[in-house]
Design a protein around this motif. Structure first.
Motif, PDB file in Angstrom:
ATOM      1  N   LYS A  34       0.834  -1.208   0.000  1.00  0.00           N
ATOM      2  CA  LYS A  34       0.000   0.000   0.000  1.00  0.00           C
ATOM      3  C   LYS A  34       0.866   1.254   0.000  1.00  0.00           C
ATOM      4  CE  LYS A  34      -4.316  -1.515   0.227  1.00  0.00           C
ATOM      5  NZ  LYS A  34      -5.355  -1.105  -0.754  1.00  0.00           N
ATOM      6  N   LEU A  35       2.071   1.132   0.543  1.00  0.00           N
ATOM      7  CA  LEU A  35       2.989   2.266   0.597  1.00  0.00           C
ATOM      8  C   LEU A  35       3.857   2.355  -0.657  1.00  0.00           C
ATOM      9  CD1 LEU A  35       4.146   2.111   4.338  1.00  0.00           C
ATOM     10  CD2 LEU A  35       2.369   3.539   3.330  1.00  0.00           C
ATOM     11  N   GLY A  36       3.574   1.496  -1.640  1.00  0.00           N
ATOM     12  CA  GLY A  36       4.264   1.613  -2.930  1.00  0.00           C
ATOM     13  C   GLY A  36       5.327   0.585  -3.204  1.00  0.00           C
ATOM     14  N   TRP A  37       5.692  -0.236  -2.221  1.00  0.00           N
ATOM     15  CA  TRP A  37       6.721  -1.254  -2.414  1.00  0.00           C
ATOM     16  C   TRP A  37       6.119  -2.482  -3.088  1.00  0.00           C
ATOM     17  CZ3 TRP A  37      11.444   0.625  -1.112  1.00  0.00           C
ATOM     18  CH2 TRP A  37      11.474   1.693  -0.213  1.00  0.00           C
ATOM     19  N   SER A  38       6.922  -3.229  -3.831  1.00  0.00           N
ATOM     20  CA  SER A  38       6.410  -4.366  -4.595  1.00  0.00           C
ATOM     21  C   SER A  38       7.211  -5.637  -4.307  1.00  0.00           C
ATOM     22  CB  SER A  38       6.468  -4.062  -6.102  1.00  0.00           C
ATOM     23  OG  SER A  38       6.182  -5.217  -6.869  1.00  0.00           O
TER      24      SER A  38
END
Length: 348
Positions: A34-38
């Motif tokens: 959700k914070l942009g990390w994958s």
């Protein structure tokens, strides 16, 4: 703030109290995504087995990294029913941070703890720089989102944030130390001596002494001031409440003292609704009483655990509240002065 509130829902509000550590770890991975990390792009590495020495291996729960900078920070996940204020957990995280050669570490369980390598403060080990409760609209949570979102991640910003939090912590400790020092009684005599010296410029000593025989000069708490440093009725369930239990407060252990005196406040309606709300907040309870859990918790609260709260609740305005049982009175951790200061404020 919406993103932080979503994390609160994912990691606290929408999970069972007995959730396993493995399932909670999946929730934490979702939170960082959700914070942009994958995870798909190898920015979240899960339980990577790393060789240490000739025969040992370690497997940190999560390592966040980027293609350009490599390993950024380590995340250790603990069962949400556990209290993460644990030296073993901290030691484990410290080892992983050292081996992975990262300066930033995070413990996530019933709350979030942020750590930074102690070398930034010329100290050994790792330093706790902030502790964040899973409470909606929590400004600390907003800061966490800003610092650890992929698009905003910058180690220098984290270091600056750590320095600010360390300074804030020192200010709080300094405030408590100075307040207790001034309330110790020794300064009352010094004030009287100073006043007499000043008054001698206008009055003779005999008159001054007679006046001070009928006057009392002392430093006392101002019950109307709390210094701020960077901060319908329901169905009644049958309980055996603590009300009307007859216990003398004279030299009572801290736990019994809290139960008895709090019962007195409840029976005399000395606590207003706004204070009842504040007593259910972890941050307010930490600052006011120096305790690790909210002072009050309802049975359906995310904070309520039988082992952390006394079994007999208090009946206040048609609802039942449990009081935390985690009180200590030892030289290294004495909660009595903080509680007594609050108690005196409620009585006035």
């Amino acid at each position: 703030m919406e993103k932080w509130n979503e994390l609160c829902y994912m990691l606290s509000e929408n999970i069972p109290s007995n959730m396993s550590e493995q399932l909670f770890e999946l929730k934490v991975i979702q939170a960082f995504e959700k914070l942009g990390w994958s995870e798909y792009n190898n920015e979240i590495i899960v339980r990577e087995s790393i060789q240490v020495g000739a025969s040992n291996r370690i497997s940190p729960d999560l390592v966040l990294k980027s293609k350009e900078l490599g390993n950024l920070f380590v995340v250790e996940v603990k069962k949400p029913s556990f209290e993460i204020d644990n030296l073993t957990f901290k030691g484990q995280l410290s080892s992983y941070m050292g081996i992975m050669r990262v300066d930033v570490g995070i413990l996530i369980g019933n709350k979030i703890q942020l750590f930074l390598d102690g070398r930034f403060f010329k100290e050994n080990g790792i330093i706790l720089i902030d502790e964040i409760d899973f409470e909606r609209d929590n400004n600390k949570g907003l800061n966490f989102v800003k610092l650890f979102s992929k698009e905003n991640y910058n180690r220098e910003k984290i270091e600056n944030y750590a320095k600010e939090k360390t300074l804030e912590s020192k200010e709080i400790e300094g405030f408590k130390k100075l307040k207790n020092q001034l309330l110790s009684g020794n300064y009352n005599e010094k004030i009287v001596t100073y006043l007499k010296t000043e008054l001698l410029k206008e009055y003779n000593e005999n008159i001054i002494d007679k006046v001070f025989q009928i006057l009392e000069v002392k430093i006392a708490n101002n019950s109307n001031i709390f210094p701020l440093i960077n901060h319908e009725r329901k169905r009644i369930k049958k309980y055996n409440t603590f009300e009307n239990v007859d216990i003398s407060t004279k030299k009572l252990p801290i736990g019994q003292y809290v139960r008895k005196t709090f019962n007195d406040l409840v029976s005399t309606n000395s606590i207003d609704k706004s204070e009842i709300e504040r007593l259910q907040q972890g941050s307010y309870s930490k600052l006011t009483f120096d305790i690790q859990f909210p002072f009050l918790a309802k049975e359906n609260s995310k904070y309520y655990e039988k082992i952390r709260y006394w079994k007999n609740p208090y009946h206040i305005d048609g609802e039942f509240y449990f009081v935390t049982s985690q009180w200590y009175e030892v030289p290294a951790n004495n909660d009595r002065p903080y509680y007594e200061e609050w108690l005196n404020k409620m009585k006035r």
